[in-house]
Design a protein around this motif. Structure first.
Motif, PDB file in Angstrom:
ATOM      1  N   LYS A  33       0.842  -1.196   0.000  1.00 27.47           N
ATOM      2  CA  LYS A  33       0.000   0.000   0.000  1.00 27.47           C
ATOM      3  C   LYS A  33       0.879   1.249   0.000  1.00 27.47           C
ATOM      4  O   LYS A  33       2.018   1.221   0.463  1.00 27.47           O
ATOM      5  CB  LYS A  33      -0.925   0.030   1.222  1.00 27.47           C
ATOM      6  CG  LYS A  33      -1.940  -1.102   1.290  1.00 27.47           C
ATOM      7  CD  LYS A  33      -2.800  -0.975   2.547  1.00 27.47           C
ATOM      8  CE  LYS A  33      -3.798  -2.124   2.650  1.00 27.47           C
ATOM      9  NZ  LYS A  33      -4.636  -2.007   3.867  1.00 27.47           N
ATOM     10  N   VAL A  34       0.304   2.346  -0.502  1.00 28.12           N
ATOM     11  CA  VAL A  34       0.995   3.640  -0.501  1.00 28.12           C
ATOM     12  C   VAL A  34       0.049   4.688   0.048  1.00 28.12           C
ATOM     13  O   VAL A  34      -1.074   4.842  -0.448  1.00 28.12           O
ATOM     14  CB  VAL A  34       1.446   4.051  -1.920  1.00 28.12           C
ATOM     15  CG1 VAL A  34       2.112   5.421  -1.887  1.00 28.12           C
ATOM     16  CG2 VAL A  34       2.385   3.017  -2.499  1.00 28.12           C
ATOM     17  N   GLY A  35       0.496   5.412   1.089  1.00 19.70           N
ATOM     18  CA  GLY A  35      -0.323   6.458   1.690  1.00 19.70           C
ATOM     19  C   GLY A  35       0.348   7.814   1.570  1.00 19.70           C
ATOM     20  O   GLY A  35       1.574   7.924   1.680  1.00 19.70           O
ATOM     21  N   GLN A  36      -0.456   8.849   1.341  1.00 22.36           N
ATOM     22  CA  GLN A  36       0.057  10.215   1.274  1.00 22.36           C
ATOM     23  C   GLN A  36      -0.136  10.871   2.641  1.00 22.36           C
ATOM     24  O   GLN A  36      -1.243  11.263   2.996  1.00 22.36           O
ATOM     25  CB  GLN A  36      -0.670  11.012   0.190  1.00 22.36           C
ATOM     26  CG  GLN A  36      -0.774  10.316  -1.160  1.00 22.36           C
ATOM     27  CD  GLN A  36       0.579  10.015  -1.778  1.00 22.36           C
ATOM     28  OE1 GLN A  36       1.543  10.744  -1.571  1.00 22.36           O
ATOM     29  NE2 GLN A  36       0.656   8.921  -2.533  1.00 22.36           N
ATOM     30  N   GLU A  64       5.406  13.672   2.875  1.00 27.50           N
ATOM     31  CA  GLU A  64       5.555  12.333   3.452  1.00 27.50           C
ATOM     32  C   GLU A  64       4.807  11.293   2.622  1.00 27.50           C
ATOM     33  O   GLU A  64       3.681  11.527   2.175  1.00 27.50           O
ATOM     34  CB  GLU A  64       5.009  12.319   4.883  1.00 27.50           C
ATOM     35  CG  GLU A  64       5.132  10.956   5.573  1.00 27.50           C
ATOM     36  CD  GLU A  64       4.450  10.930   6.940  1.00 27.50           C
ATOM     37  OE1 GLU A  64       4.938  10.217   7.828  1.00 27.50           O
ATOM     38  OE2 GLU A  64       3.429  11.629   7.095  1.00 27.50           O
ATOM     39  N   VAL A  65       5.438  10.152   2.428  1.00 25.88           N
ATOM     40  CA  VAL A  65       4.779   9.018   1.815  1.00 25.88           C
ATOM     41  C   VAL A  65       4.978   7.820   2.731  1.00 25.88           C
ATOM     42  O   VAL A  65       6.077   7.589   3.242  1.00 25.88           O
ATOM     43  CB  VAL A  65       5.331   8.730   0.387  1.00 25.88           C
ATOM     44  CG1 VAL A  65       6.822   8.451   0.409  1.00 25.88           C
ATOM     45  CG2 VAL A  65       4.586   7.577  -0.267  1.00 25.88           C
ATOM     46  N   LYS A  66       3.891   7.100   2.985  1.00 27.64           N
ATOM     47  CA  LYS A  66       3.950   5.939   3.872  1.00 27.64           C
ATOM     48  C   LYS A  66       3.756   4.667   3.052  1.00 27.64           C
ATOM     49  O   LYS A  66       2.749   4.515   2.364  1.00 27.64           O
ATOM     50  CB  LYS A  66       2.877   6.026   4.957  1.00 27.64           C
ATOM     51  CG  LYS A  66       3.132   7.117   5.988  1.00 27.64           C
ATOM     52  CD  LYS A  66       2.045   7.133   7.057  1.00 27.64           C
ATOM     53  CE  LYS A  66       2.315   8.202   8.113  1.00 27.64           C
ATOM     54  NZ  LYS A  66       1.226   8.263   9.126  1.00 27.64           N
ATOM     55  N   LEU A  67       4.740   3.783   3.128  1.00 25.71           N
ATOM     56  CA  LEU A  67       4.684   2.519   2.403  1.00 25.71           C
ATOM     57  C   LEU A  67       4.392   1.384   3.359  1.00 25.71           C
ATOM     58  O   LEU A  67       5.073   1.228   4.379  1.00 25.71           O
ATOM     59  CB  LEU A  67       6.017   2.243   1.704  1.00 25.71           C
ATOM     60  CG  LEU A  67       6.597   3.340   0.813  1.00 25.71           C
ATOM     61  CD1 LEU A  67       7.923   2.865   0.220  1.00 25.71           C
ATOM     62  CD2 LEU A  67       5.628   3.731  -0.280  1.00 25.71           C
ATOM     63  N   THR A  68       3.364   0.614   3.027  1.00 21.38           N
ATOM     64  CA  THR A  68       3.129  -0.637   3.750  1.00 21.38           C
ATOM     65  C   THR A  68       3.816  -1.728   2.943  1.00 21.38           C
ATOM     66  O   THR A  68       3.446  -1.984   1.792  1.00 21.38           O
ATOM     67  CB  THR A  68       1.628  -0.942   3.870  1.00 21.38           C
ATOM     68  OG1 THR A  68       0.980   0.142   4.536  1.00 21.38           O
ATOM     69  CG2 THR A  68       1.406  -2.227   4.656  1.00 21.38           C
ATOM     70  N   PRO A  73      -4.348   4.933   2.816  1.00 14.33           N
ATOM     71  CA  PRO A  73      -3.414   4.377   1.822  1.00 14.33           C
ATOM     72  C   PRO A  73      -4.128   3.707   0.649  1.00 14.33           C
ATOM     73  O   PRO A  73      -5.245   3.200   0.791  1.00 14.33           O
ATOM     74  CB  PRO A  73      -2.605   3.366   2.629  1.00 14.33           C
ATOM     75  CG  PRO A  73      -3.479   2.992   3.773  1.00 14.33           C
ATOM     76  CD  PRO A  73      -4.276   4.227   4.109  1.00 14.33           C
ATOM     77  N   VAL A  74      -3.460   3.713  -0.491  1.00  6.81           N
ATOM     78  CA  VAL A  74      -3.984   3.087  -1.708  1.00  6.81           C
ATOM     79  C   VAL A  74      -3.432   1.675  -1.805  1.00  6.81           C
ATOM     80  O   VAL A  74      -2.221   1.458  -1.725  1.00  6.81           O
ATOM     81  CB  VAL A  74      -3.566   3.901  -2.953  1.00  6.81           C
ATOM     82  CG1 VAL A  74      -3.993   3.185  -4.229  1.00  6.81           C
ATOM     83  CG2 VAL A  74      -4.146   5.298  -2.898  1.00  6.81           C
ATOM     84  N   ASP A  75      -4.334   0.708  -1.966  1.00  7.89           N
ATOM     85  CA  ASP A  75      -3.928  -0.684  -2.152  1.00  7.89           C
ATOM     86  C   ASP A  75      -3.401  -0.849  -3.574  1.00  7.89           C
ATOM     87  O   ASP A  75      -4.045  -0.435  -4.536  1.00  7.89           O
ATOM     88  CB  ASP A  75      -5.135  -1.597  -1.920  1.00  7.89           C
ATOM     89  CG  ASP A  75      -4.757  -3.069  -1.837  1.00  7.89           C
ATOM     90  OD1 ASP A  75      -3.917  -3.502  -2.643  1.00  7.89           O
ATOM     91  OD2 ASP A  75      -5.305  -3.772  -0.980  1.00  7.89           O
ATOM     92  N   LEU A  76      -2.222  -1.448  -3.739  1.00  5.79           N
ATOM     93  CA  LEU A  76      -1.608  -1.580  -5.062  1.00  5.79           C
ATOM     94  C   LEU A  76      -2.054  -2.823  -5.831  1.00  5.79           C
ATOM     95  O   LEU A  76      -1.446  -3.175  -6.846  1.00  5.79           O
ATOM     96  CB  LEU A  76      -0.082  -1.579  -4.938  1.00  5.79           C
ATOM     97  CG  LEU A  76       0.563  -0.291  -4.402  1.00  5.79           C
ATOM     98  CD1 LEU A  76       2.076  -0.335  -4.589  1.00  5.79           C
ATOM     99  CD2 LEU A  76      -0.008   0.944  -5.067  1.00  5.79           C
ATOM    100  N   THR A  77      -3.111  -3.472  -5.365  1.00  8.82           N
ATOM    101  CA  THR A  77      -3.660  -4.614  -6.103  1.00  8.82           C
ATOM    102  C   THR A  77      -4.060  -4.172  -7.508  1.00  8.82           C
ATOM    103  O   THR A  77      -4.790  -3.187  -7.673  1.00  8.82           O
ATOM    104  CB  THR A  77      -4.893  -5.193  -5.386  1.00  8.82           C
ATOM    105  OG1 THR A  77      -4.519  -5.616  -4.082  1.00  8.82           O
ATOM    106  CG2 THR A  77      -5.469  -6.368  -6.158  1.00  8.82           C
ATOM    107  N   GLY A  78      -3.590  -4.889  -8.501  1.00 19.10           N
ATOM    108  CA  GLY A  78      -3.921  -4.555  -9.882  1.00 19.10           C
ATOM    109  C   GLY A  78      -3.017  -3.512 -10.501  1.00 19.10           C
ATOM    110  O   GLY A  78      -3.144  -3.206 -11.685  1.00 19.10           O
ATOM    111  N   TYR A  79      -2.103  -2.946  -9.721  1.00 13.77           N
ATOM    112  CA  TYR A  79      -1.207  -1.912 -10.240  1.00 13.77           C
ATOM    113  C   TYR A  79      -0.021  -2.545 -10.975  1.00 13.77           C
ATOM    114  O   TYR A  79       0.463  -3.602 -10.596  1.00 13.77           O
ATOM    115  CB  TYR A  79      -0.656  -1.050  -9.102  1.00 13.77           C
ATOM    116  CG  TYR A  79      -1.576   0.057  -8.629  1.00 13.77           C
ATOM    117  CD1 TYR A  79      -1.120   1.363  -8.524  1.00 13.77           C
ATOM    118  CD2 TYR A  79      -2.896  -0.202  -8.276  1.00 13.77           C
ATOM    119  CE1 TYR A  79      -1.951   2.382  -8.072  1.00 13.77           C
ATOM    120  CE2 TYR A  79      -3.736   0.804  -7.831  1.00 13.77           C
ATOM    121  CZ  TYR A  79      -3.264   2.103  -7.738  1.00 13.77           C
ATOM    122  OH  TYR A  79      -4.091   3.104  -7.296  1.00 13.77           O
TER     123      TYR A  79
END
Length: 735
Positions: free
Chosen positions: A316-319, A346-350, A324-330
């Motif tokens: 996931k990527v959060g601003q 800031e960017v937050k990576l799961t 956060p945005v789930d990267l499924t399908g990306y």
């Protein structure tokens, strides 16, 4: 400055034009057009406030009418072309929609022009809704098909070229089309697994599986592939994405290089153009449905944190504090767009670590410079000559930073380095260079000639302007060659054409270059003013405003630039050039500009004869021509699904490809080395240094570079002969 940049590029490649050189009439025309946007075209539905989609289409339509270089009439005929293109873009393989869907949507076929002129936007929404329904049906069909083993002994074939297929008339026909496609995908993987088993039989630790087990494994691989495809449709193909596709169906029907960019895509485009962006400094790769970290840039935010590691999967990527945005399908490009952003944010990576644990990593974006995409050079020894080689991937320009990288400045630096190394000739490699800054190409050509016109630019009112190099200084006067291929486009073609027209050097490569002779500029869409010189929340249109011409009067549009010395390559028979696009603008010519030929010391006909003699004594290029022509005929996407016949077909193709790959690499090596001061150019970044060394290594096996340096060596020999004869003249007079 009112109109800041102009773009002259191929496909998704970039770049800009300094507006100081534009005719004032163009600026007045465009300014007047856009100022009219605010008051024109809003009377169709005065009681209904326009949606974002309607506002964008209205502005795009007015932009075409008032400013496009060669606008088509936006009428029912234009509407039908857009309808056909958009439906094809949604369903290129014709296995999603049914004919009944086309029948229901056909009422929109002559309404696209009305939507462009202000009518409610309905077509793409209706088509998109039907598409979503059919995608879920297709997903269910695929799951059903993949639940049962395939019989690869049945003698049947599959056609995967959508242009050769009709839209399925019934659900049963569509299901059978999916069955054959899925069976083909499984057959590909099944035969690969059989080959792997055969190669590894008897090896310690290798588990030999039965045919049935391998067939099941092949289906499982295909299921993962189809699941990812349908996940992308569900999660990364929303209404905005479909609308962007719709607008691009409209713009590219007007001409192939007028494009619409949503805001995030435009930002990404600008970053790629300048070679700089604000991000975290991690390279990503797509790995079996996941976005995985492949490398980390030394000194970047990711490197400094010590928390993100190669092999981590970004989930996931959060601003900042946003959801956060789930990267499924990306895919990687999608992920990069959401990870990049403004400096200092800031960017937050799961991320999923390699031990399976999940971790949230907070990083502050900083400037990342893609310096590996800038010009670089090497030295090639050929015979007794030292020949400089300059690689230029694109005509880049960073207009937002006073000290940002400019391609013509960087090339000048590389030329100076090579002169200090006392090279006898120079090769500039523009292969696969899709274009760039018109200003930079004019300045760059000026490095090799005294002064004079470089290119002619004509607007929609047929008023040509000659863009000149006004600096009489010449940085380099020696033997010079330009390498090109089918993907050398736009600014690359301007440069090659100028060098050719002046007789300043020799163009070596494919029969012709790409053939893009149009100029674009980026215009933001704004609800208040109608247009914007900066990126807009509505998006940006890269609009074709001008056409450029060689100084000899001919356009590079469609025809491209023909090489002085032709070397057969593996792209010749592929339909990749401008002339292969049915919406491309036509070729034409204008009056020749006034210029004087370079007083060259080479004989082109003699160079051509020497090159031809080399090619005739070496059958490599003849085999390349024969193999690529044969492969192009196999590229019709029609395949057998009977395993023995399929294997025979693929064996022949693989054998030809393998032979071609071997042919494209020299049997020996040419003597290529980094400049003495740049041997350890990236010593502080191991991965960059390894890539730099790999670049040098690949050059040593480059058959096209080998032939080009031989041509330059012939030029050097001719020049030395002329100098020798000139030196003897006084002696003769003395007697």
């Amino acid at each position: 400055m009112f109109l800041r940049y102009f773009w002259i590029m191929s496909g998704t490649l970039k770049y800009l034009f300094n507006m100081k050189r534009l005719p004032i009439l163009i600026m007045m025309l465009v300014a007047g057009s856009f100022l009219a946007f605010k008051t024109m075209g809003r009377g169709t539905h005065p009681t209904t406030p326009p949606s974002k989609y309607e506002e964008i289409l209205r502005l795009v339509g007015k932009m075409f009418q008032e400013a496009h270089y060669s606008p088509q009439d936006i009428n029912d005929a234009f509407s039908k072309k857009v309808f056909k293109k958009f439906m094809k873009d949604l369903d290129p393989e014709k296995n999603i929609f049914l004919q009944s869907d086309f029948n229901l949507l056909k009422k929109h076929e002559i309404r696209v022009d009305d939507e462009i002129k202000g009518a409610p936007v309905e077509f793409f929404m209706a088509a998109g809704k039907t598409f979503n329904t059919r995608v879920e049906e297709a997903a269910a069909i695929c799951n059903e098909i993949l639940a049962t083993p395939f019989d690869f002994t049945v003698n049947e074939e599959v056609e995967l070229d959508g242009d050769k297929l009709e839209t399925p008339a019934t659900a049963a026909e569509r299901k059978d089309r999916w069955r054959k496609k899925i069976k083909f995908l499984a057959l590909e993987r099944y035969t690969d697994l059989l080959d792997t088993r055969e190669k590894n039989k008897g090896k310690e630790g290798f588990v030999v599986k039965s045919d049935e087990e391998l067939e099941k494994e092949a289906r499982e691989k295909v299921k993962r592939l189809t699941d990812r495809t349908f996940d992308r449709f569900r999660h990364k193909f929303n209404d905005d994405d479909k609308f962007s596709m719709y607008v691009n169906a409209i713009t590219t029907t007007m001409d192939p290089h007028s494009e619409f960019f949503p805001p995030v895509d435009k930002r990404y485009f600008d970053e790629e153009m300048s070679g700089r962006f604000f991000g975290i400094g991690a390279s990503l790769q797509y790995d079996d449905g996941n976005i995985k970290v492949s490398s980390i840039l030394t000194g970047s935010p990711a490197w400094k944190s010590g928390e993100l590691q190669t092999g981590d999967i970004i989930v996931k990527v959060g601003q900042g504090n946003d959801e956060p945005v789930d990267l499924t399908g990306y895919v990687v490009t999608d992920a990069v767009k959401v990870i990049r952003g403004k400096k200092g944010t800031e960017v937050k990576l799961t991320v999923k670590k390699q031990d399976g644990s999940l971790k949230i990593i907070s990083l502050i974006r900083d400037e990342i410079v893609q310096d590996e995409t800038f010009a670089r050079s090497a030295i090639v020894k050929e015979g007794g000559s030292r020949i400089g080689y300059i690689y230029l991937p694109e005509f880049y320009a960073d207009f937002d930073r006073p000290n940002g990288n400019r391609s013509f400045v960087d090339v000048a630096k590389e030329v100076q380095k090579l002169k200090e190394e006392n090279v006898d000739g120079i090769v500039l490699d523009l292969r696969n260079n899709g274009g760039g800054s018109l200003y930079d190409v004019v300045q760059m050509a000026g490095l090799f000639i005294e002064d004079g016109p470089i290119v002619q630019v004509k607007d929609r009112d047929n008023k040509p302007t000659v863009l000149k190099d006004k600096d009489r200084n010449v940085l380099y006067t020696g033997p010079f060659a330009v390498m090109v291929n089918e993907f050398s486009a736009s600014a690359s073609e301007i440069f090659a054409a100028a060098i050719q027209d002046y007789g300043r050097g020799v163009v070596v490569g494919s029969t012709s270059t790409y053939g893009k002779g149009t100029v674009q500029r980026n215009i933001g869409l704004d609800t208040e003013t109608g247009f914007s010189m900066t990126n807009s929340d509505l998006g940006t249109v890269k609009l074709t405003l001008q056409k450029f011409y060689r100084i000899n009067g001919g356009s590079t549009q469609l025809k491209g630039v023909s090489s002085d010395i032709v070397l057969p390559d593996n792209l010749e028979y592929l339909k990749v050039r401008e002339k292969d696009d049915e919406d491309a603008l036509p070729w034409d010519e204008i009056n020749k500009a006034s210029y004087s030929n370079w007083q060259s010391s080479f004989d082109l006909k003699a160079l051509q004869q020497l090159s031809q003699q080399r090619l005739e004594t070496d059958n490599t290029f003849q085999l390349i021509r024969e193999n690529t022509e044969w492969l192009s005929k196999q590229n019709d996407r029609h395949y057998s699904l009977q395993i023995d016949q399929y294997k025979n077909e693929q064996k022949a193709i693989r054998s030809t490809i393998k032979q071609l790959e071997t042919l494209l690499k020299l049997k020996g090596e040419i003597d290529v080395a980094a400049l003495p001061k740049e041997v350890n150019r990236w010593e502080n970044d191991k991965s960059k240094q390894e890539r730099f060394e790999a670049w040098i290594k690949n050059l040593r096996k480059d058959i096209y570079l080998d032939q080009t340096v031989k041509v330059v060596n012939d030029m050097i020999n001719q020049q030395n002969l002329v100098k020798s004869k000139t030196a003897e003249e006084p002696k003769k007079k003395a007697f």
